[in-house]
Design a protein around this motif. Structure first.
Motif, short mmCIF file in Angstrom:
data_model
loop_
_atom_site.label_atom_id
_atom_site.label_comp_id
_atom_site.label_asym_id
_atom_site.label_seq_id
_atom_site.Cartn_x
_atom_site.Cartn_y
_atom_site.Cartn_z
N GLN A 229 0.83 -1.20 0.00
CA GLN A 229 0.00 0.00 0.00
C GLN A 229 0.87 1.25 0.00
OE1 GLN A 229 -2.31 -0.70 3.66
NE2 GLN A 229 -4.11 -1.11 2.38
N GLN A 230 0.27 2.35 -0.44
CA GLN A 230 0.91 3.65 -0.37
C GLN A 230 -0.14 4.72 -0.11
OE1 GLN A 230 2.78 4.84 -4.03
NE2 GLN A 230 0.90 4.71 -5.23
N GLY A 231 0.32 5.86 0.40
CA GLY A 231 -0.59 6.96 0.67
C GLY A 231 0.15 8.28 0.69
N LEU A 232 -0.59 9.36 0.45
CA LEU A 232 -0.05 10.71 0.51
C LEU A 232 -0.53 11.35 1.80
CD1 LEU A 232 1.48 13.00 -1.03
CD2 LEU A 232 -0.76 13.72 -1.89
N PHE A 233 0.39 11.96 2.56
CA PHE A 233 0.06 12.56 3.85
C PHE A 233 0.43 14.04 3.86
CE2 PHE A 233 0.49 8.08 4.69
CZ PHE A 233 -0.47 7.81 5.65
N ASP A 234 -0.43 14.83 4.51
CA ASP A 234 -0.06 16.20 4.86
C ASP A 234 -0.11 16.32 6.38
OD1 ASP A 234 -2.75 16.46 5.58
OD2 ASP A 234 -3.28 17.67 3.83
N ARG A 235 -0.03 17.52 6.91
CA ARG A 235 0.04 17.69 8.36
C ARG A 235 -1.26 17.31 9.07
NH1 ARG A 235 4.30 20.37 10.39
NH2 ARG A 235 3.09 21.06 12.20
N GLN A 236 -2.35 17.18 8.32
CA GLN A 236 -3.62 16.80 8.92
C GLN A 236 -3.89 15.30 8.85
OE1 GLN A 236 -5.00 19.25 10.62
NE2 GLN A 236 -3.30 20.48 9.79
N GLY A 237 -3.12 14.59 8.04
CA GLY A 237 -3.31 13.15 7.94
C GLY A 237 -3.32 12.66 6.50
N LEU A 238 -3.98 11.53 6.28
CA LEU A 238 -4.02 10.91 4.95
C LEU A 238 -4.84 11.76 3.99
CD1 LEU A 238 -3.40 8.37 3.19
CD2 LEU A 238 -5.56 7.42 4.04
N VAL A 239 -4.27 12.01 2.82
CA VAL A 239 -4.97 12.74 1.76
C VAL A 239 -5.63 11.71 0.84
CG1 VAL A 239 -4.75 14.36 -0.16
CG2 VAL A 239 -3.31 14.63 1.89
N GLY A 240 -6.97 11.69 0.81
CA GLY A 240 -7.67 10.70 0.01
C GLY A 240 -7.59 9.32 0.64
N ARG A 241 -7.33 8.30 -0.16
CA ARG A 241 -7.30 6.92 0.32
C ARG A 241 -5.96 6.27 0.00
NH1 ARG A 241 -13.19 4.49 -1.64
NH2 ARG A 241 -14.51 6.00 -0.52
N LEU A 242 -5.71 5.15 0.68
CA LEU A 242 -4.55 4.34 0.35
C LEU A 242 -4.75 3.70 -1.01
CD1 LEU A 242 -3.89 2.57 3.79
CD2 LEU A 242 -2.70 4.56 2.84
N SER A 243 -3.64 3.48 -1.72
CA SER A 243 -3.71 2.86 -3.05
C SER A 243 -2.59 1.83 -3.15
CB SER A 243 -3.56 3.94 -4.13
OG SER A 243 -2.32 4.61 -4.00
N PRO A 244 -2.61 0.99 -4.20
CA PRO A 244 -1.56 -0.03 -4.33
C PRO A 244 -0.19 0.61 -4.57
CG PRO A 244 -3.47 -0.61 -5.65
CD PRO A 244 -3.69 0.80 -5.19
N ALA A 245 0.83 0.08 -3.89
CA ALA A 245 2.21 0.53 -4.09
C ALA A 245 2.77 -0.15 -5.33
CB ALA A 245 3.05 0.21 -2.87
N ASN A 246 3.61 0.57 -6.06
CA ASN A 246 4.18 0.06 -7.30
C ASN A 246 5.70 0.04 -7.17
OD1 ASN A 246 4.95 -0.60 -9.87
ND2 ASN A 246 4.03 1.18 -10.86
N GLU A 247 6.28 -1.16 -7.11
CA GLU A 247 7.73 -1.27 -6.92
C GLU A 247 8.52 -0.77 -8.13
OE1 GLU A 247 9.91 -3.96 -4.77
OE2 GLU A 247 8.24 -5.03 -3.86
N GLN A 248 7.86 -0.57 -9.26
CA GLN A 248 8.57 -0.01 -10.42
C GLN A 248 9.08 1.39 -10.13
OE1 GLN A 248 6.19 -0.21 -13.99
NE2 GLN A 248 6.89 -2.28 -14.44
N THR A 249 8.44 2.09 -9.18
CA THR A 249 8.90 3.44 -8.85
C THR A 249 10.24 3.42 -8.13
OG1 THR A 249 7.72 3.44 -6.71
CG2 THR A 249 6.51 4.24 -8.64
N LEU A 250 10.72 2.23 -7.74
CA LEU A 250 12.02 2.11 -7.08
C LEU A 250 13.15 1.91 -8.07
CD1 LEU A 250 11.16 -0.19 -4.03
CD2 LEU A 250 11.39 2.30 -4.08
#
Length: 335
Positions: A229-250
């Protein structure tokens, strides 16, 4: 390893820069060298600032003599202009950017003084004392501090892939990463943190990570991100929802960008992170899909491949300003 993850305070850094500029001028007296030695010995943070400045870049040792004029030698009467000029020059020599503010010139001191860092286009692997591995991407700065109670990392900027090590034969110490928007606590894991204007991107590939936003009311409000899983966070918490993590980004760990029908604008934005200048994509061609494995250390090859594959042309003002635009139509024959 430093016992305190916090970088030296701004005033200490500025004083260290003043001393370094003066002593590198070639005109410093024996008394000034001794005065600098005494200043370094006054506090551990003074010596830490001095040592980290010295390791920023080998080029610091070749500062032009003119940069030191008036920085410390004039005592109480030294001018603010000369001081600011010396600081700016040292930062530029070290490859560190400056940020203009309403109050004048400011520098990203925590990133500047970080224990581990990379310049634009550089990648680095760091092995910590407990066996934890840090993979630092382009323009990344990190501090590390371990004590008997915890293992603490501070991400000042950039992107890092962390593979935590298990500890045997000693009391458990939690592994935590402080970021500008909150704190990540690893639960025996391999995970990636990437700082951007949109927020902090957390992707987990093994184990799990609990992320507690800085603005969260309670620690219980931390968001658990499991492997895959992956997610985008700001100072208030999770932005939107968790989504599948993609190892190609590594792919950057191995020096490549892996694209699978990636929009050209996205590929260009990724490549731009590794170049010292500006690489831009015209909106008219930004949605064109492209696939391939592109070597980060050969940007000219990537641009040539793009021009061969897609109907785009490469407009270059200088090596530091490149734009991808729609390919101009060939002129019609008049014969």
């Amino acid at each position: 390893m430093a016992a305190d993850v916090t970088a030296p305070a701004d005033d200490i850094v500025r004083t260290a820069i003043d001393w370094m500029v003066r002593l590198q001028s070639g005109a410093a007296t024996a008394q000034e060298h001794e005065a600098c030695r005494r200043w370094r010995a006054e506090q551990p943070q003074h010596e830490l600032a001095w040592q980290r400045l010295q390791t920023l870049s080998e080029r610091v040792a070749t500062l032009p003599r003119t940069l030191a004029h008036g920085s410390i030698g004039d005592g109480e009467t030294r001018s603010r202009h000369n001081r600011r000029f010396a600081i700016k020059a040292l930062c530029l020599v070290a490859g560190v950017g400056l940020v203009a503010t309403g109050a004048g010139m400011a520098t990203p001191w925590p990133a500047l003084m970080a224990e581990y860092s990379t310049r634009v286009g550089e990648r680095r692997r760091v092995l910590l004392a407990d066996g934890t591995v840090l993979e630092l991407n382009s323009a990344t700065a990190i501090d590390a501090a371990y004590d008997d109670q915890r293992r603490l990392i501070k991400l000042h900027r950039g992107e890092v892939l962390i593979t935590t090590a298990g500890e045997e034969g000693r009391p458990y110490r939690p592994f935590m990463v402080h970021t500008r928007v909150g704190q990540a606590r690893a639960l025996g894991t391999r995970f990636q943190l990437r700082d951007s204007a949109a927020g902090m991107r957390l992707a987990v590939y093994q184990g799990a990570v609990a992320f507690e936003a800085a603005g969260a009311a309670r620690a219980a409000d931390a968001v658990r991100v499991d492997a895959g899983q992956q997610g985008l966070f700001d100072r208030q918490g999770l932005v939107g929802r968790l989504s599948p993590a993609n190892e190609q980004t590594l792919g950057w760990v191995d020096g490549v960008i892996v694209a699978d029908r990636m929009p050209l604008g996205e590929l260009v934005a990724e490549l731009d992170r590794y170049l010292p200048g500006r690489l831009r994509c015209d909106p008219a061609v930004a949605s064109l899909p492209i696939s391939g494995v592109f070597p980060l250390d050969q940007p000219a090859r990537i641009l040539a491949a793009i021009a061969r594959t897609l109907p785009v042309q490469i407009d270059t003002w200088t090596a530091y300003w490149i734009t991808l635009r729609p390919r101009a139509a060939a002129p019609r024959s008049t014969t």
